[in-house]
Each structure stands twice: as C-alpha cells, then as structure tokens.
Scaffold this motif. Structure first.
Motif, PDB file in Angstrom:
ATOM      1  N   LEU A   1       0.119   2.245  14.984  1.00  0.00           N
ATOM      2  CA  LEU A   1       0.264   0.848  15.364  1.00  0.00           C
ATOM      3  C   LEU A   1      -1.106   0.175  15.353  1.00  0.00           C
ATOM      4  CD1 LEU A   1       2.700   1.083  18.440  1.00  0.00           C
ATOM      5  CD2 LEU A   1       3.256   1.069  15.988  1.00  0.00           C
ATOM      6  N   PHE A   2      -1.174  -1.007  14.760  1.00  0.00           N
ATOM      7  CA  PHE A   2      -2.380  -1.829  14.767  1.00  0.00           C
ATOM      8  C   PHE A   2      -1.951  -3.163  15.362  1.00  0.00           C
ATOM      9  CE2 PHE A   2      -6.649  -2.403  12.763  1.00  0.00           C
ATOM     10  CZ  PHE A   2      -6.844  -3.728  13.071  1.00  0.00           C
ATOM     11  N   ALA A   3      -2.411  -3.449  16.573  1.00  0.00           N
ATOM     12  CA  ALA A   3      -1.853  -4.561  17.342  1.00  0.00           C
ATOM     13  C   ALA A   3      -2.933  -5.536  17.781  1.00  0.00           C
ATOM     14  CB  ALA A   3      -1.123  -4.015  18.565  1.00  0.00           C
ATOM     15  N   TYR A   4      -2.526  -6.793  17.896  1.00  0.00           N
ATOM     16  CA  TYR A   4      -3.441  -7.832  18.370  1.00  0.00           C
ATOM     17  C   TYR A   4      -2.781  -8.678  19.447  1.00  0.00           C
ATOM     18  CZ  TYR A   4      -5.965 -12.270  18.469  1.00  0.00           C
ATOM     19  OH  TYR A   4      -6.621 -13.396  18.889  1.00  0.00           O
ATOM     20  N   SER A   5      -3.482  -8.891  20.561  1.00  0.00           N
ATOM     21  CA  SER A   5      -3.091  -9.816  21.621  1.00  0.00           C
ATOM     22  C   SER A   5      -1.694  -9.481  22.161  1.00  0.00           C
ATOM     23  CB  SER A   5      -3.190 -11.259  21.096  1.00  0.00           C
ATOM     24  OG  SER A   5      -3.056 -12.209  22.124  1.00  0.00           O
ATOM     25  N   PHE A   6      -0.741 -10.399  22.071  1.00  0.00           N
ATOM     26  CA  PHE A   6       0.644 -10.149  22.456  1.00  0.00           C
ATOM     27  C   PHE A   6       1.181  -8.869  21.815  1.00  0.00           C
ATOM     28  CE2 PHE A   6       4.921 -11.662  20.576  1.00  0.00           C
ATOM     29  CZ  PHE A   6       5.692 -11.042  21.550  1.00  0.00           C
ATOM     30  N   GLY A   7       0.768  -8.608  20.581  1.00  0.00           N
ATOM     31  CA  GLY A   7       1.196  -7.391  19.900  1.00  0.00           C
ATOM     32  C   GLY A   7       0.732  -6.128  20.588  1.00  0.00           C
TER      33      GLY A   7
ATOM     34  N   GLY B   1       0.795  -1.209   0.000  1.00  0.00           N
ATOM     35  CA  GLY B   1       0.000   0.000   0.000  1.00  0.00           C
ATOM     36  C   GLY B   1       0.831   1.265   0.000  1.00  0.00           C
ATOM     37  N   CYS B   2       0.128   2.393   0.079  1.00  0.00           N
ATOM     38  CA  CYS B   2       0.765   3.705  -0.004  1.00  0.00           C
ATOM     39  C   CYS B   2       0.007   4.673   0.874  1.00  0.00           C
ATOM     40  CB  CYS B   2       0.770   4.172  -1.450  1.00  0.00           C
ATOM     41  SG  CYS B   2       1.623   5.726  -1.725  1.00  0.00           S
ATOM     42  N   GLY B   3       0.730   5.545   1.550  1.00  0.00           N
ATOM     43  CA  GLY B   3       0.131   6.526   2.447  1.00  0.00           C
ATOM     44  C   GLY B   3       0.866   6.559   3.761  1.00  0.00           C
ATOM     45  N   GLU B   4       0.208   7.059   4.793  1.00  0.00           N
ATOM     46  CA  GLU B   4       0.830   7.062   6.111  1.00  0.00           C
ATOM     47  C   GLU B   4       1.058   5.615   6.559  1.00  0.00           C
ATOM     48  OE1 GLU B   4      -1.198   9.360   9.017  1.00  0.00           O
ATOM     49  OE2 GLU B   4      -0.901  11.241   7.948  1.00  0.00           O
ATOM     50  N   PRO B   5       2.176   5.348   7.244  1.00  0.00           N
ATOM     51  CA  PRO B   5       2.487   3.957   7.595  1.00  0.00           C
ATOM     52  C   PRO B   5       1.708   3.445   8.802  1.00  0.00           C
ATOM     53  CG  PRO B   5       4.241   5.414   8.325  1.00  0.00           C
ATOM     54  CD  PRO B   5       3.286   6.271   7.553  1.00  0.00           C
ATOM     55  N   ILE B   6       1.290   2.195   8.694  1.00  0.00           N
ATOM     56  CA  ILE B   6       0.724   1.456   9.821  1.00  0.00           C
ATOM     57  C   ILE B   6       1.608   0.236  10.050  1.00  0.00           C
ATOM     58  CG2 ILE B   6      -1.233   0.187  10.758  1.00  0.00           C
ATOM     59  CD1 ILE B   6      -3.080   1.753   9.004  1.00  0.00           C
ATOM     60  N   LEU B   7       2.060   0.074  11.285  1.00  0.00           N
ATOM     61  CA  LEU B   7       2.870  -1.074  11.681  1.00  0.00           C
ATOM     62  C   LEU B   7       1.965  -2.064  12.398  1.00  0.00           C
ATOM     63  CD1 LEU B   7       5.672  -2.399  12.021  1.00  0.00           C
ATOM     64  CD2 LEU B   7       5.964  -1.022  14.096  1.00  0.00           C
ATOM     65  N   PHE B   8       1.813  -3.255  11.823  1.00  0.00           N
ATOM     66  CA  PHE B   8       0.943  -4.292  12.380  1.00  0.00           C
ATOM     67  C   PHE B   8       1.766  -5.195  13.306  1.00  0.00           C
ATOM     68  CE2 PHE B   8      -1.459  -2.761   8.834  1.00  0.00           C
ATOM     69  CZ  PHE B   8      -2.785  -2.985   9.141  1.00  0.00           C
ATOM     70  N   LEU B   9       1.266  -5.387  14.526  1.00  0.00           N
ATOM     71  CA  LEU B   9       1.985  -6.124  15.570  1.00  0.00           C
ATOM     72  C   LEU B   9       1.187  -7.380  15.924  1.00  0.00           C
ATOM     73  CD1 LEU B   9       2.811  -3.011  17.817  1.00  0.00           C
ATOM     74  CD2 LEU B   9       4.241  -4.018  16.011  1.00  0.00           C
ATOM     75  N   HIS B  10       1.756  -8.535  15.628  1.00  0.00           N
ATOM     76  CA  HIS B  10       0.987  -9.784  15.665  1.00  0.00           C
ATOM     77  C   HIS B  10       0.953 -10.448  17.048  1.00  0.00           C
ATOM     78  CE1 HIS B  10       4.573 -12.399  15.648  1.00  0.00           C
ATOM     79  NE2 HIS B  10       5.080 -11.635  14.680  1.00  0.00           N
ATOM     80  N   SER B  11       0.255 -11.571  17.100  1.00  0.00           N
ATOM     81  CA  SER B  11       0.010 -12.290  18.357  1.00  0.00           C
ATOM     82  C   SER B  11       1.067 -13.357  18.608  1.00  0.00           C
ATOM     83  CB  SER B  11      -1.384 -12.929  18.302  1.00  0.00           C
ATOM     84  OG  SER B  11      -1.555 -13.639  17.083  1.00  0.00           O
ATOM     85  N   HIS B  12       0.985 -14.014  19.764  1.00  0.00           N
ATOM     86  CA  HIS B  12       2.022 -14.929  20.222  1.00  0.00           C
ATOM     87  C   HIS B  12       2.287 -16.100  19.273  1.00  0.00           C
ATOM     88  CE1 HIS B  12       2.350 -13.855  24.738  1.00  0.00           C
ATOM     89  NE2 HIS B  12       3.556 -13.778  24.211  1.00  0.00           N
ATOM     90  N   PHE B  13       1.282 -16.874  18.956  1.00  0.00           N
ATOM     91  CA  PHE B  13       1.501 -18.125  18.232  1.00  0.00           C
ATOM     92  C   PHE B  13       1.499 -17.926  16.719  1.00  0.00           C
ATOM     93  CE2 PHE B  13      -0.444 -19.393  22.295  1.00  0.00           C
ATOM     94  CZ  PHE B  13       0.570 -20.194  22.771  1.00  0.00           C
ATOM     95  N   SER B  14       1.319 -16.689  16.292  1.00  0.00           N
ATOM     96  CA  SER B  14       1.140 -16.408  14.885  1.00  0.00           C
ATOM     97  C   SER B  14       2.376 -15.754  14.292  1.00  0.00           C
ATOM     98  CB  SER B  14      -0.080 -15.496  14.705  1.00  0.00           C
ATOM     99  OG  SER B  14      -0.448 -15.416  13.349  1.00  0.00           O
ATOM    100  N   ARG B  15       2.241 -15.294  13.056  1.00  0.00           N
ATOM    101  CA  ARG B  15       3.177 -14.377  12.432  1.00  0.00           C
ATOM    102  C   ARG B  15       2.323 -13.358  11.689  1.00  0.00           C
ATOM    103  NH1 ARG B  15       5.982 -18.852   8.440  1.00  0.00           N
ATOM    104  NH2 ARG B  15       4.493 -18.796   6.723  1.00  0.00           N
ATOM    105  N   SER B  16       2.913 -12.334  11.142  1.00  0.00           N
ATOM    106  CA  SER B  16       2.135 -11.145  10.841  1.00  0.00           C
ATOM    107  C   SER B  16       0.981 -11.360   9.873  1.00  0.00           C
ATOM    108  CB  SER B  16       3.051 -10.038  10.326  1.00  0.00           C
ATOM    109  OG  SER B  16       2.422  -8.792  10.460  1.00  0.00           O
TER     110      SER B  16
END
Length: 257
Positions: free
Chosen positions: A90-96, A17-32
């Motif tokens: 930041l867009f985060a889930y669980s552990f993230g 994508g393009c625009g302002e950056p969003i950093l996605f922060l994933h959960s414990h047992f997962s990957r992004s």
C-alpha cells in the motif's frame, strides 16, 4: 480505461506496470492519478501500480453518496479480491493513510507493507469548518466549487455540497484506531511526514508503532511527495524500502500484469 464491478460499486481504476502490486490510496479532495502524479513513472518501471478512485470520489460510481474511511478500507480489500490479487503493498497519502491503516489492521493477510505519507494518529478537525458548503458559498469560492464539481462529477453527479459534507465528516472522525487496531499493524511500515505537517508527525506515529521506519522531510508540509516538493527523494526512499523487503520487478513478462 478499466472499471471493476463489485459489491455496490462500479470502480474506476488505472493499472500500470508489471511486478508485485502496489495499491495507491489517495487523499480526501483528490482522486488517484491527481494525488500520485509524481509516482507514476518511477514506480511502474518496477511494480504493477493500481490507482483506484475511492467510493464517492472521481469517476467511481455508486448509488449511495455516503462513505467513510472504514467503508473504503473494506472496498479496497474487495477490490483486490475482484482483481484476484491475494496481497499488495500500500502506498497511501493523507486520508488514504487512514484507509491503509484500517485495511492493514483488519486484513493483514492482504497487506505486504504500508508506506504512509502525511499520516496522523488521531482526528484533527482544525480548519474543517472552512470546507463546509455554507462556508465555501459565503466566501464565494467559485474555484473550489468548480474543482469539486468537475473532479467528482461521476461519483456525486455534480452534487458538490454532499461531497464536501461527507469529506468534512470523515476528516473530523478519522483516524480513530483502537489500541487493538494499532497493535494489529503487523506488516512492514514506513511513515513519511513533512516536518511542518499540521496533521501528524513521525514522532507521534513512532510512539504508536515503535518498529516502523520513518522519514521526516525537512522544510515541508503535508504533501512531500508532490512534484513541486520533495518527490525525487521521497520516491527514492520509498523504493529503497520496498527493495529491502525483497520485492520488485517481475521477470516473467506476463505475471502480475
């Protein structure tokens, strides 16, 4: 697919994508990308979306197999520096969410806002013993062994037992913000929790951060942003939150890409 070398890491990430950056922060047992499959298409149309695999997870490589939430928060600040991105949402889930809160309190200049899904205010170790290697082996949970080995093979080189031990250790110790750290969360905050989430509630988070926006998703547990849960409504609410901050699509097709 891109890798970024910095510190002691060879970090795998996706950049869409393009625009302002969003950093996605994933959960414990997962990957992004596994944690945010339902967010890729809706968000990349308006934002530059960064999906890194954390230290010790997915396809990110590092000699050390030790990690915790605070170390990964430092990694994420370093990741933005390596990409020459001064700050990001930041867009985060669980552990993230724990990583995101540590990052926002320690590096406020790098965090434009934090959307946290499934966040808690303190450690909740209930049930963690079921995820220790000896428990998994005892109940002959071959699916868990296969999934964790394959999902994190590059990071842990097939050593799924150490991965699970590290995960349970972090689960039992975090989040553990000091009062000073809670007070240092100065960015715009949006907490989203299912009404039956065992790990946290909007009420508890609002007590810690009275000025935060919250959304309690009805008839939902720990993953309201998943495809089979309430992804459409969660995405719409999150995008509205970001738009109200005045952020969005970059009109210059080369900037922020």
């Amino acid at each position: 697919m891109p890798y970024m070398n910095f510190k002691d890491l060879n970090m795998y990430y996706e950049d869409m994508g393009c625009g302002e950056p969003i950093l996605f922060l994933h959960s414990h047992f997962s990957r992004s990308l596994l944690a945010f499959g339902a967010q890729i298409q809706p968000f990349q149309g308006e934002y530059r979306c960064l999906f890194p695999d954390f230290r010790g997870h997915g396809r990110t490589k590092c000699e050390s197999l030790e990690w915790d939430s605070r170390k990964i928060a430092d990694d994420m600040a370093g990741f933005l520096d390596a990409l020459e991105i001064p700050s990001a949402h930041l867009f985060a889930y669980s552990f993230g969410t724990t990583v995101g809160m540590y990052m926002a309190s320690k590096y406020p200049e790098k965090v434009r806002s934090l959307i946290a899904i499934g966040a808690g205010t303190e450690p909740n170790p209930e049930g963690s013993e079921d995820f220790l290697p000896e428990s998994i082996i005892k109940r002959n949970d071959t699916r868990m062994i296969r999934d964790m080995t394959a999902r994190h093979f590059e990071a842990h080189r097939g050593n799924w037992e150490t991965f699970m031990e590290q995960t349970v250790l972090d689960w039992r110790q975090h989040p553990n913000l000091t009062e000073e750290e809670w007070n240092a969360l100065s960015c715009p905050l949006f907490f989203i929790n299912g009404d039956s989430d065992p790990f946290g509630s909007c009420r508890q988070l609002k007590e810690k951060c009275p000025r935060a926006e919250t959304f309690e998703v009805p008839n939902c547990g720990h993953g309201p942003h998943f495809v089979m849960e309430h992804a459409k409504e969660v995405n719409e609410r999150a995008l509205d939150f970001l738009r109200e901050l005045g952020s969005g699509v970059c009109t210059d097709s080369t900037a922020g890409c």
